[in-house]
Write a protein that holds these residues in place. Structure first.
Motif, PDB file in Angstrom:
ATOM      1  N   PHE A 162     -14.252  71.436  14.012  1.00 33.23           N
ATOM      2  CA  PHE A 162     -13.650  71.550  15.148  1.00 33.23           C
ATOM      3  C   PHE A 162     -12.452  72.469  15.198  1.00 33.23           C
ATOM      4  N   PHE A 163     -12.313  73.362  15.727  1.00 31.90           N
ATOM      5  CA  PHE A 163     -11.116  74.432  15.790  1.00 31.90           C
ATOM      6  C   PHE A 163     -10.278  73.927  16.980  1.00 31.90           C
ATOM      7  N   LEU A 164      -9.078  73.700  16.579  1.00 31.52           N
ATOM      8  CA  LEU A 164      -8.044  72.771  17.364  1.00 31.52           C
ATOM      9  C   LEU A 164      -7.227  73.851  18.010  1.00 31.52           C
ATOM     10  N   ASN A 165      -6.882  73.707  19.257  1.00 33.58           N
ATOM     11  CA  ASN A 165      -6.123  74.699  20.000  1.00 33.58           C
ATOM     12  C   ASN A 165      -4.658  74.061  20.727  1.00 33.58           C
ATOM     13  N   ASP A 166      -4.105  72.977  19.932  1.00 34.53           N
ATOM     14  CA  ASP A 166      -3.343  72.218  20.818  1.00 34.53           C
ATOM     15  C   ASP A 166      -1.856  72.799  20.159  1.00 34.53           C
ATOM     16  N   LEU A 167      -0.756  72.136  20.844  1.00 33.25           N
ATOM     17  CA  LEU A 167       0.599  72.703  20.357  1.00 33.25           C
ATOM     18  C   LEU A 167       1.491  71.481  20.458  1.00 33.25           C
ATOM     19  N   LEU A 168       1.680  70.925  19.115  1.00 29.01           N
ATOM     20  CA  LEU A 168       2.531  69.855  19.061  1.00 29.01           C
ATOM     21  C   LEU A 168       3.877  69.887  18.737  1.00 29.01           C
ATOM     22  N   GLU A 169       4.777  69.254  19.488  1.00 30.08           N
ATOM     23  CA  GLU A 169       6.134  69.458  19.221  1.00 30.08           C
ATOM     24  C   GLU A 169       6.717  67.975  18.276  1.00 30.08           C
ATOM     25  N   TYR A 170       7.574  68.282  17.343  1.00 29.12           N
ATOM     26  CA  TYR A 170       8.199  67.296  16.616  1.00 29.12           C
ATOM     27  C   TYR A 170       9.512  67.068  16.835  1.00 29.12           C
ATOM     28  N   ASN A 171       9.810  65.766  17.359  1.00 25.68           N
ATOM     29  CA  ASN A 171      11.339  65.370  17.570  1.00 25.68           C
ATOM     30  C   ASN A 171      11.845  64.646  16.625  1.00 25.68           C
ATOM     31  N   GLU A 172      12.619  65.354  15.765  1.00 23.05           N
ATOM     32  CA  GLU A 172      13.112  64.814  14.399  1.00 23.05           C
ATOM     33  C   GLU A 172      13.819  63.475  14.789  1.00 23.05           C
ATOM     34  N   ILE A 173      14.934  63.281  16.001  1.00 19.16           N
ATOM     35  CA  ILE A 173      15.533  62.281  16.068  1.00 19.16           C
ATOM     36  C   ILE A 173      14.675  60.987  16.425  1.00 19.16           C
ATOM     37  N   LEU A 174      13.677  61.262  17.158  1.00 20.34           N
ATOM     38  CA  LEU A 174      12.850  59.984  17.567  1.00 20.34           C
ATOM     39  C   LEU A 174      11.667  59.869  16.535  1.00 20.34           C
ATOM     40  N   ASN A 175      11.453  60.795  15.685  1.00 20.32           N
ATOM     41  CA  ASN A 175      10.686  60.718  14.672  1.00 20.32           C
ATOM     42  C   ASN A 175       9.076  60.573  15.283  1.00 20.32           C
ATOM     43  N   GLU A 176       8.732  61.509  16.224  1.00 20.83           N
ATOM     44  CA  GLU A 176       7.412  61.530  16.748  1.00 20.83           C
ATOM     45  C   GLU A 176       6.939  62.724  17.194  1.00 20.83           C
ATOM     46  N   TRP A 177       5.805  63.137  17.576  1.00 21.16           N
ATOM     47  CA  TRP A 177       5.079  64.270  17.826  1.00 21.16           C
ATOM     48  C   TRP A 177       4.643  64.113  19.308  1.00 21.16           C
ATOM     49  N   ASN A 178       4.759  64.980  20.013  1.00 23.01           N
ATOM     50  CA  ASN A 178       4.198  65.254  21.512  1.00 23.01           C
ATOM     51  C   ASN A 178       3.484  66.387  21.711  1.00 23.01           C
ATOM     52  N   GLU A 179       2.512  66.304  22.285  1.00 20.92           N
ATOM     53  CA  GLU A 179       1.525  67.605  22.717  1.00 20.92           C
ATOM     54  C   GLU A 179       2.353  68.193  24.148  1.00 20.92           C
ATOM     55  N   LYS A 180       2.458  69.401  23.839  1.00 18.83           N
ATOM     56  CA  LYS A 180       3.097  70.344  24.746  1.00 18.83           C
ATOM     57  C   LYS A 180       1.761  70.963  25.540  1.00 18.83           C
ATOM     58  N   LEU A 181       1.817  70.871  26.778  1.00 14.24           N
ATOM     59  CA  LEU A 181       0.833  71.469  27.614  1.00 14.24           C
ATOM     60  C   LEU A 181       1.271  72.941  27.818  1.00 14.24           C
ATOM     61  N   ILE A 182       0.370  73.903  27.590  1.00  8.78           N
ATOM     62  CA  ILE A 182       0.399  75.393  28.008  1.00  8.78           C
ATOM     63  C   ILE A 182      -0.928  75.854  28.737  1.00  8.78           C
ATOM     64  N   ASP A 183      -0.589  76.368  29.637  1.00 11.56           N
ATOM     65  CA  ASP A 183      -1.586  76.976  30.478  1.00 11.56           C
ATOM     66  C   ASP A 183      -2.438  77.970  29.757  1.00 11.56           C
ATOM     67  N   GLY A 184      -3.844  77.936  29.841  1.00  6.37           N
ATOM     68  CA  GLY A 184      -4.824  78.688  29.089  1.00  6.37           C
ATOM     69  C   GLY A 184      -4.856  78.620  27.697  1.00  6.37           C
ATOM     70  N   ILE A 185      -4.077  77.285  27.098  1.00  6.51           N
ATOM     71  CA  ILE A 185      -4.147  77.208  25.763  1.00  6.51           C
ATOM     72  C   ILE A 185      -5.061  75.847  25.538  1.00  6.51           C
TER      73      ILE A 185
END
Length: 186
Positions: A162-185
């Motif tokens: 499976f080729f992944l096409n997500d973009l995940l952002e790490y918040n170091e203060i909260l120690n959590e990953w969140n997916e960023k939604l980008i049109d076309g990606i």
């Protein structure tokens, strides 16, 4: 490190490499620096903290996955054994730096793809486990922008490829990953 680019390890037609080179981006001048003292490898990761670069993980010529790390000190052109990653040995992981702390995660381990992340503090020589991604992957890319780290893409092999096409952002203060939604990606 100090405005220069360092490149090394990998492989060529003769096998795996241990050499490193410094490139001055302003002049294009390239110079050999001290060779990597660990076993030759490919698919390693690196991160920078202060005036030092840390290089580790990967796979050696015999197919052994690695978890060791070495610190390169540009000021005196020397390498020093650092604390090994206290997790599954791996190749094809990602690494980045936030606030002089190194982060290493994902990749391919002996039992399959990985999602875990670890933070290294060069001042204390201690690795601390951090939040994992929501799914395993190898061969992803990472970057830091405005103090936030991002991991994107890669491959997940779980009964298929499976080729992944997500973009995940790490918040170091909260120690959590969140997916960023980008049109076309994604």
């Amino acid at each position: 490190v100090d405005g220069d680019v360092y490149i090394g390890l990998g492989r060529d037609n003769s096998g795996l490499l241990q050499d490193f080179h410094r490139i001055n981006p302003s002049t294009g001048e390239t110079n050999a620096v001290a060779s990597f003292p660990g076993v030759a490898r490919r698919n390693a990761v690196a991160f920078v903290s202060g005036d030092s670069a840390y290089v580790g993980t990967g796979i050696d010529a015999d197919g052994n996955l690695l978890e060791d790390f070495y610190g390169y000190h540009a000021g005196n052109d020397t390498w020093r054994k650092s604390t090994s990653l206290p997790a599954a040995a791996r190749e094809s992981a990602v690494a980045f730096t936030i606030n002089d702390l190194g982060y290493v995660g994902t990749g391919r381990g002996a039992s399959g793809d990985l999602a875990d992340f670890w933070r290294y503090d060069p001042a204390t020589l201690i690795w601390t486990q951090r939040a994992s991604l929501s799914n395993e992957r190898r061969d992803a890319v990472s970057f830091v922008l405005d103090g936030k780290a991002f991991v994107s893409g890669g491959v997940e092999i779980d009964g298929g490829t499976f080729f992944l096409n997500d973009l995940l952002e790490y918040n170091e203060i909260l120690n959590e990953w969140n997916e960023k939604l980008i049109d076309g990606i994604n």
